[in-house]
Design a protein around this motif. Structure first.
Motif, short mmCIF file in Angstrom:
data_model
loop_
_atom_site.label_atom_id
_atom_site.label_comp_id
_atom_site.label_asym_id
_atom_site.label_seq_id
_atom_site.Cartn_x
_atom_site.Cartn_y
_atom_site.Cartn_z
N PRO A 1 0.83 -1.21 0.00
CA PRO A 1 0.00 0.00 0.00
C PRO A 1 0.86 1.26 0.00
CG PRO A 1 -0.73 -1.53 1.70
CD PRO A 1 0.58 -2.03 1.19
N ALA B 1 -2.02 4.80 4.22
CA ALA B 1 -2.96 4.12 5.12
C ALA B 1 -3.89 5.15 5.74
CB ALA B 1 -2.20 3.38 6.21
N VAL C 1 -6.67 -4.14 2.91
CA VAL C 1 -6.03 -3.45 1.80
C VAL C 1 -6.95 -3.52 0.59
CG1 VAL C 1 -4.01 -3.37 0.28
CG2 VAL C 1 -3.73 -4.03 2.68
N GLN D 1 -4.17 0.95 2.47
CA GLN D 1 -4.41 0.17 3.68
C GLN D 1 -5.35 0.91 4.60
OE1 GLN D 1 -1.13 -1.93 5.84
NE2 GLN D 1 -1.64 -0.47 7.43
#
Length: 128
Positions: free
Chosen positions: A76, A79, A113, A123
């Motif tokens: 990812p 996040a 994810v 994420q």
């Protein structure tokens, strides 16, 4: 010193703005032309209005290579924290969001994810 802007490269700025606002629920803060591209920022309705995510056009060949490699490796690029990951996962699945990892406990957090439809894996995490 403080963090004000964080950028994420996107393959298509219009598609990214739609996904990040209509699907993820962020609010558009800025959207104006800058040469052949646009300066687009979104903010969280749950956070400070001055912490912005820039939807950067992915026009640099080196950036495209990096983005594609990270996606291919399942890594990812950023996040986002949520308070109820299972509920957010269910909500996003209703919007046809493609998850590469369903909610999974990982130490002090639970993570999931998904693909943002613009070349990135994102994420989601919830502190446990």
């Amino acid at each position: 010193m403080r963090i004000k802007l964080n950028s994420i490269m996107v393959e298509d700025q219009t598609r990214a703005l739609t996904f990040y606002t209509e699907v993820l629920g962020f609010k558009k803060k800025s959207d104006f032309p800058v040469g052949e591209y646009r300066w687009i920022t979104v903010v969280s309705p749950e956070g400070p209005d001055d912490l912005e995510l820039v939807l950067e056009p992915n026009a640099n060949p080196a950036a495209k290579t990096f983005q594609q490699a990270m996606f291919a490796q399942g890594i990812p690029l950023t996040a986002f924290e949520v308070s109820d990951l299972k509920a957010e996962f269910a909500r996003l699945k209703e919007h046809q969001v493609a998850f590469t990892q369903e909610p999974t406990p990982m130490g002090p957090v639970m993570i999931a994810v998904f693909s943002d439809t613009c070349g990135n894996l994102i994420q989601l995490y919830q502190p446990l």
